[in-house]
Design an enzyme around this catalytic site. Structure first.
Site, PDB file in Angstrom:
ATOM      1  CG  HIS A 207      16.057  37.119  41.991  1.00 18.37           C
ATOM      2  ND1 HIS A 207      14.624  37.375  41.719  1.00 18.37           N
ATOM      3  CD2 HIS A 207      16.978  36.937  40.544  1.00 18.37           C
ATOM      4  CE1 HIS A 207      14.617  37.505  40.232  1.00 18.37           C
ATOM      5  NE2 HIS A 207      15.784  37.503  39.835  1.00 18.37           N
ATOM      6  CB  CYS A 245      16.315  41.137  39.397  1.00 16.00           C
ATOM      7  SG  CYS A 245      15.353  40.544  37.948  1.00 16.00           S
ATOM      8  CG  HIS A 272      19.584  39.073  37.451  1.00 18.56           C
ATOM      9  ND1 HIS A 272      18.713  38.294  37.982  1.00 18.56           N
ATOM     10  CD2 HIS A 272      20.909  38.629  37.598  1.00 18.56           C
ATOM     11  CE1 HIS A 272      19.471  37.199  38.352  1.00 18.56           C
ATOM     12  NE2 HIS A 272      20.559  37.302  38.424  1.00 18.56           N
ATOM     13  CG  ASP A 317      17.088  38.770  33.932  1.00 16.85           C
ATOM     14  OD1 ASP A 317      17.568  37.598  33.701  1.00 16.85           O
ATOM     15  OD2 ASP A 317      16.410  39.220  34.821  1.00 16.85           O
ATOM     16  CG  HIS A 318      14.339  36.914  31.782  1.00 17.58           C
ATOM     17  ND1 HIS A 318      13.218  37.126  32.348  1.00 17.58           N
ATOM     18  CD2 HIS A 318      15.012  35.855  32.205  1.00 17.58           C
ATOM     19  CE1 HIS A 318      13.332  36.426  33.562  1.00 17.58           C
ATOM     20  NE2 HIS A 318      14.313  35.529  33.429  1.00 17.58           N
ATOM     21  CE1 TYR A 331      18.221  33.205  31.767  1.00 19.02           C
ATOM     22  CE2 TYR A 331      16.128  32.326  31.851  1.00 19.02           C
ATOM     23  CZ  TYR A 331      17.260  33.094  32.601  1.00 19.02           C
ATOM     24  OH  TYR A 331      16.905  33.670  33.750  1.00 19.02           O
TER      25      TYR A 331
END
Length: 354
Positions: A207, A245, A272, A317-318, A331
């Protein structure tokens, strides 16, 4: 391309597997044994039990995020070989349970850093955000208190109290670790785990650092195209890959995400995909996945993944906190479900026009 959702497991996540199963196109989760500590061997029976729980809900485990790397490995401390042996045993257990993708990071002390976990946006939603001016005023040894005060009572991934309770010791461990030494320790780790990864066809996806620059005097080594190319070349094996990401890499506005995707063609183990809105070169906030809600071209990112032959696992992702949901910051269910649908819509359009 396999669409997934991150799920923290029974007792840790407010989102249920039954809810995830109802998101069209999502057939699996990215999960972990959230209660384990870095350096511990994962119990195979616990892995099997987690797998059964997921499969009983009509889903599958598409990957693990994360098998966390112990600080003795990152710093090259005297106990690193024992910790690596434990990591290898954990990978063996995962491979035996037919799990073949692991996301991990090699960030010193903090897995990620934000100055706010609930910045209010114009639409009334709240998001994770980063302001360098605020971070510069924080004593790093008090970051734990800062995150806990903003976390709404949830234990945030990467900020588990067992590690964060010894921040002074951690900073002392990294005092003599510069970028070159950290990178060397990463390569040592990857070469050591290579045989078990090849035996069980496990793809490791590192990551990127979040944010993509040094903070609190700590080095960062997975921050941009040049660093990623150096990393992939250093261990030029299929098992050694990148977790793309877009939010972490995108924290640096100079990073060309499609260019990074092209440079890492064939080596992206996991993706991500999320959007950011830049307010200045020292301030960004997380946005809805929709391109027009932020500053990133999500269509171009997804098209580059498609054009380079990416066939792995993607997760939104978030997400924003919306519609009054009570969940771990970043999340919740609702906005990540919207993100999963949007990304799949882009992928379908690209595929049909391809």
């Amino acid at each position: 391309m396999n669409m997934s959702l991150r799920w923290y497991g029974p007792g840790y996540d407010t989102v249920t597997l039954e809810q995830i199963r109802q998101i069209p196109g999502v057939r699996g989760v990215i999960t972990t044994l959230y209660g384990t500590q870095p350096g511990e061997v994962w119990d195979r029976e616990e892995i099997r039990s987690l797998k059964k729980t997921v499969e009983d809900a009509g889903l599958s485990i598409l990957g693990i995020e994360s098998v966390n790397v112990h600080d003795d490995i990152k710093t090259g401390a005297k106990d690193r070989d024992r910790c690596i042996d434990n990591y290898i045993t954990t990978l063996e257990c995962l491979g035996e349970e037919d799990i073949h993708m692991v996301c991990y990071n090699f960030m010193p002390v903090f897995d990620w850093t934000r100055s706010e976990l609930a910045r209010k946006r114009a639409d009334g939603s709240t998001v994770l955000a980063y302001n360098q001016d605020i971070i510069d005023k924080i004593d790093p040894e008090h970051m734990r208190e800062s995150i806990e005060a903003m976390s709404a009572g949830y234990v945030m991934p990467g900020w588990e109290p067992e590690r964060m309770g010894r921040l002074a010791d951690l900073f002392a461990m990294y005092r003599e670790v510069d970028e070159e030494k950290l990178f060397s320790n990463l390569i040592y780790f990857l070469e050591a785990i290579g045989p078990v990864c090849e035996k069980y066809d496990i793809r490791m996806g590192i990551h990127p650092d979040d944010p993509a620059w040094p903070i609190f005097g700590l080095p960062r080594i997975i921050t941009d195209k040049a660093h990623i190319e150096k990393f992939l070349k250093a261990v030029d094996k299929p098992y050694n890959g990148l977790t793309l990401c877009t939010g972490s890499l995108g924290s640096n506005q100079n990073n060309d995400i499609p260019g990074i995707i092209e440079a890492a063609k064939g080596r992206i183990a996991f993706a991500h995909v999320r959007n950011l809105k830049y307010n200045s070169d020292r301030d960004f906030e997380e946005a809805a996945h929709l391109s027009s809600d932020g500053s990133m071209d999500m269509y171009k990112i997804m098209k580059t993944l498609y054009d380079t032959g990416f066939d792995g696992c993607i997760r939104p992702d978030h997400g924003r906190a919306i519609w009054g949901e009570d969940a771990m910051p970043g999340y919740g269910l609702y906005d990540r479900a919207l993100g999963a649908m949007y990304l799949q819509g882009l992928w379908e359009a690209i595929r049909k026009n391809g």
